[in-house]
Design an enzyme around this catalytic site. Structure first.
Site, PDB file in Angstrom:
ATOM      1  N   CYS A  78       5.875   2.322  -2.113  1.00 33.56           N
ATOM      2  CA  CYS A  78       4.661   1.771  -1.494  1.00 33.56           C
ATOM      3  C   CYS A  78       4.973   1.016  -0.189  1.00 33.56           C
ATOM      4  O   CYS A  78       5.245   1.655   0.816  1.00 33.56           O
ATOM      5  CB  CYS A  78       3.902   0.935  -2.514  1.00 33.56           C
ATOM      6  N   HIS A 172       3.981   3.297  -7.552  1.00 35.33           N
ATOM      7  CA  HIS A 172       4.889   2.275  -8.105  1.00 35.33           C
ATOM      8  C   HIS A 172       5.446   2.692  -9.458  1.00 35.33           C
ATOM      9  O   HIS A 172       4.931   2.260 -10.484  1.00 35.33           O
ATOM     10  CB  HIS A 172       4.113   0.969  -8.321  1.00 35.33           C
ATOM     11  N   GLU A 174       7.931   1.600 -10.827  1.00 27.98           N
ATOM     12  CA  GLU A 174       8.516   0.405 -11.463  1.00 27.98           C
ATOM     13  C   GLU A 174       7.514  -0.298 -12.370  1.00 27.98           C
ATOM     14  O   GLU A 174       7.877  -1.189 -13.130  1.00 27.98           O
ATOM     15  CB  GLU A 174       9.066  -0.552 -10.386  1.00 27.98           C
TER      16      GLU A 174
HETATM   17  N1  GLN Z   1      -0.726  -2.125   1.546  1.00 30.17           N
HETATM   18  C1  GLN Z   1       0.585  -2.664   1.436  1.00 30.17           C
HETATM   19  C2  GLN Z   1       1.293  -2.676   2.790  1.00 30.17           C
HETATM   20  O1  GLN Z   1       0.802  -2.261   3.756  1.00 30.17           O
HETATM   21  C3  GLN Z   1       1.419  -1.897   0.444  1.00 30.17           C
HETATM   22  C4  GLN Z   1       0.881  -2.110  -0.945  1.00 30.17           C
HETATM   23  C5  GLN Z   1       1.893  -2.058  -2.045  1.00 30.17           C
HETATM   24  O2  GLN Z   1       3.115  -2.078  -1.848  1.00 30.17           O
HETATM   25  N2  GLN Z   1       1.376  -2.036  -3.231  1.00 30.17           N
HETATM   26  O3  GLN Z   1       2.393  -3.108   2.851  1.00 30.17           O
END
Ligand code: GLN
Length: 198
Positions: A78, A172, A174
């Site tokens: 992410c 994610h 994890e």
């Molecule tokens: N929207 C977040 C960002 O731009 C990422 C979100 C996440 O890691 N769950 O960093």
């Protein structure tokens, strides 16, 4: 294999537990000397602008960028995917990434439609089993460069990609208790890359 989890912000603990089940020796890293001695790195989910800014505060931005460019195996989930991308759309003004992975990501891409959702995806690791994917204000990939392989998609948008030494997912793993992605990173990305260097 000594695997660091960048511990500036985000869900560091969850990655550490997933990595332990993969039989490696994970360690939370935030200082230069700690980063010097790791073989591979995980960039957690969290907030990509905050993680990038904190890496500058801790004086490790350039070091991380260089180690990634030199081929240290890295997995980003992410926010971690955003930090590995060479190009970011809908970035905050002045937002930096470590880069190294030739993809263009759009931040919060699903977020404009649905903030968070879960989905069962096919993941191209040779197993027919679906993988449970949790998306939280997730990016998607809009462009993949040469040598970047798409491993999973949602509605034609790539959400898991890999290159020779890097793996990135919009979701994610994890958070689900399914350690398949971490195992894939360790066994299919990091270990072969590190054996090659030896
Ligand atoms: N929207 C977040 C960002 O731009 C990422 C979100 C996440 O890691 N769950 O960093």
């Amino acid at each position: 294999m000594k695997v660091g989890v960048l511990a500036l912000q985000g869900d560091v603990r969850e990655h550490i537990s997933s990595l332990i089940t993969c039989g490696v020796d994970p360690v939370a890293v935030r200082r230069s000397a700690e980063i010097d001695v790791i073989d591979a790195l995980v960039l957690p989910g969290g907030e990509s602008t905050t993680i990038a800014q904190l890496s500058e505060v801790f004086g490790i931005y350039e070091q991380l960028k260089n180690r990634i460019a030199e081929g240290m195996p890295v997995y980003g989930s992410c926010a971690g995917m955003i930090l590995l991308a060479n190009e970011i759309l809908d970035a905050k003004q002045g937002q930096k990434s470590f880069g190294g992975l030739d993809i263009t990501v759009r931040r919060n891409a699903f977020g404009r439609q649905v903030d968070s959702f879960e989905s069962d995806l096919t993941f191209d690791d040779g197993s027919p089993d679906l993988i449970r994917a949790v998306f939280i204000r997730a990016p998607w990939v809009e462009r993949v460069g040469e040598g970047v392989q798409v491993l999973a998609s949602v509605d034609k948008h790539p959400v898991a990609v890999r290159s020779q030494t890097m793996l990135a997912t919009s979701f994610h793993p994890e958070l689900t208790g399914d350690h398949r992605i971490h195992r894939y990173f360790i066994e299919e990305v990091a270990r072969p890359a590190l054996e090659k260097v030896k």
